[in-house]
Design a protein around this motif. Sequence first.
Motif, PDB file in Angstrom:
ATOM      1  N   UNK A 275      62.598   6.885  37.573  1.00  0.00           N
ATOM      2  CA  UNK A 275      62.785   5.709  36.065  1.00  0.00           C
ATOM      3  C   UNK A 275      63.501   6.134  35.320  1.00  0.00           C
ATOM      4  N   UNK A 276      64.330   7.275  34.643  1.00  0.00           N
ATOM      5  CA  UNK A 276      64.691   7.695  33.962  1.00  0.00           C
ATOM      6  C   UNK A 276      66.699   7.563  34.328  1.00  0.00           C
ATOM      7  N   UNK A 277      66.300   8.464  35.226  1.00  0.00           N
ATOM      8  CA  UNK A 277      68.070   9.576  35.397  1.00  0.00           C
ATOM      9  C   UNK A 277      68.781   8.190  36.324  1.00  0.00           C
ATOM     10  N   UNK A 278      68.549   6.843  37.654  1.00  0.00           N
ATOM     11  CA  UNK A 278      69.452   6.598  37.895  1.00  0.00           C
ATOM     12  C   UNK A 278      69.510   5.067  37.000  1.00  0.00           C
ATOM     13  N   UNK A 279      68.338   4.572  36.501  1.00  0.00           N
ATOM     14  CA  UNK A 279      68.939   3.085  35.358  1.00  0.00           C
ATOM     15  C   UNK A 279      69.423   3.542  33.978  1.00  0.00           C
ATOM     16  N   UNK A 280      69.224   4.637  33.385  1.00  0.00           N
ATOM     17  CA  UNK A 280      69.802   5.178  32.067  1.00  0.00           C
ATOM     18  C   UNK A 280      71.192   5.857  32.286  1.00  0.00           C
ATOM     19  N   UNK A 281      70.977   6.205  32.807  1.00  0.00           N
ATOM     20  CA  UNK A 281      72.759   7.450  32.981  1.00  0.00           C
ATOM     21  C   UNK A 281      73.347   7.357  34.458  1.00  0.00           C
ATOM     22  N   UNK A 282      73.773   6.229  34.533  1.00  0.00           N
ATOM     23  CA  UNK A 282      73.548   5.629  35.905  1.00  0.00           C
ATOM     24  C   UNK A 282      75.504   6.253  36.652  1.00  0.00           C
ATOM     25  N   UNK A 283      76.011   6.336  35.159  1.00  0.00           N
ATOM     26  CA  UNK A 283      77.760   7.064  35.879  1.00  0.00           C
ATOM     27  C   UNK A 283      77.646   8.197  36.211  1.00  0.00           C
ATOM     28  N   UNK A 284      76.464   9.246  35.577  1.00  0.00           N
ATOM     29  CA  UNK A 284      76.269  10.893  35.631  1.00  0.00           C
ATOM     30  C   UNK A 284      75.028  11.141  36.870  1.00  0.00           C
ATOM     31  N   UNK A 285      74.589   9.754  36.708  1.00  0.00           N
ATOM     32  CA  UNK A 285      73.992  10.029  37.953  1.00  0.00           C
ATOM     33  C   UNK A 285      74.614   9.652  39.584  1.00  0.00           C
ATOM     34  N   UNK A 286      75.507   9.082  39.852  1.00  0.00           N
ATOM     35  CA  UNK A 286      77.002   8.784  41.049  1.00  0.00           C
ATOM     36  C   UNK A 286      77.452  10.144  41.122  1.00  0.00           C
ATOM     37  N   UNK A 287      77.811  10.861  39.456  1.00  0.00           N
ATOM     38  CA  UNK A 287      78.956  11.958  38.966  1.00  0.00           C
ATOM     39  C   UNK A 287      77.934  13.273  39.910  1.00  0.00           C
ATOM     40  N   UNK A 288      76.558  13.055  39.836  1.00  0.00           N
ATOM     41  CA  UNK A 288      75.623  14.634  40.189  1.00  0.00           C
ATOM     42  C   UNK A 288      75.181  14.495  41.073  1.00  0.00           C
TER      43      UNK A 288
END
Length: 529
Positions: A275-288
Amino acid sequence: MNHTALQVLLAAVVVLPLFGSVAALLPAPPGLRGRGPDQAVLRHGVTVTGVVLAAAIALASGFDHGHPARMQAQTDIGWIPALGIRIHLGVDGVSLPLLVLTALLTFLSALYAYVNRPPGPSPKAFVALLLLLESGTLASFAVLDLMLFFLAFEMVLIPMYFLINRWGGAERERAAWRFILYTLLGSVVMLLGLLLVGIKGGTFDMVALAADNGSKLSHTTQLIAALAIIAGLAVKAPMWPLHSWLPDAHTAAPTVGSVLLAGVLLKMGTYGLVRIVLPMTPGAAHTYAPYLAAFAVAGIIYGSLACLALARTGAKGDLKRLIAYSSVGHMGFVLLGIATLTPTGVNGALFANIAHGLITGLLFFLVGALKDRTGTTDLDQLSGTSGAALYGRAPRLGGLLAFGAVASLGLPGLAGFWGEMLAMFGAFHPADGLSRPAYLTYTALAGFGTLLTAAYLLIVVRRVCMGDHPIEPGTGTEAARPALADVHGYEWAAWSPLVALTVLAGLWPAVLLGLTDPAVQQLLAGGNR
């Protein structure tokens, strides 16, 4: 069903357990005391959780299944204008199944405790804490404001701490302190990340932040915020190596505490990632994502090996502790699915969330019943030299335990199969930009983890359910075993819904996937689909 009715139902689902928790501490009205105050307050718990379950089912029935990606039943009113914090509630295809699962498991736990109350202090406090726990968990899945999410996330910690500490078994104080310390430390770190996202994004509204898709956050801000949020959520998930509080908490907790801890509280961590990490910080999600996948696979292998070590003869393995370690492995598949950043993987993760809640909730109920009958969950004491022969001594109980085990190992046709399979399918073809060779390695290791899972669960079934009657030394005749009561009526009532839903989800997965897939597609696209 019209919008106002859905709003009322969703608000009732969240608020009724809170009011019920307060009412549980008050004297029972005349005429409702039954055989005594203890029975009255336990019946109050069953009544309130039953009403909440009925409201959740009505909400699911009135939900517009043709548009599950749209946030429905929304209530959005101001609360703290100076900070921009609002009371914003809503439900979509991602949160609706978790709301219904929470309401169901809490009702079944209250029903089970009505007849088989765990030994400990006053049942008034027990019922009040159970309802407070339900309210916080339901609120976590229904609120759409980052600060409200944090408050709801924290709200469940205190009641679970006391349920373990006051009604738990051996070493309950140590287990309760480890639970509260780990989760509180994780929550402090998560709060910093949530504040950073809200302040830099210009709002704490989760729907608006998801629609912005991180456009107002620099890549560095996303990396810092996402790392803090993931760290806090990973403790609750539980992700290896932040899982070490879980086996102690499960082993010490009363039966209903273990059911709710495994069935719904662990899901709050993985829900927050989606709900939070994938849509709100997509660039960081891709990095991590690759690192998250690596930790997930490590958890799958570690959890399975720990269970194998506990299951072997002479290890003095605790059956309840074994199922707790199995949760580390099963939730590893959920984390792996999320880390693929693909609709297939994330849908698999959400399906595995629900399946794990149903199956592991059933297993903890069964192990609790076994302990009530035998006085132990030590595998060596239960099985002796030739097995516990549960099929012969209590065939229905043995059959249910075997059913839970084969469902947990992912037998096709039962709920445990689809989530893990879809998570591995997603890892086989991860999102663009992720290293396919690395994810193919993760897929292979996860597949090996399923073999280890089958191995330890089949060992448990052989040792607990099968076996011969022991021979009395010097006589050549069978020694008498203590009689075991088979499944009681109240146990059938508490366990049958979990069995039925495990079969239904396994045979008809489209019911759940049809809800989650459009909502997942929209979240991954930042609300722009």
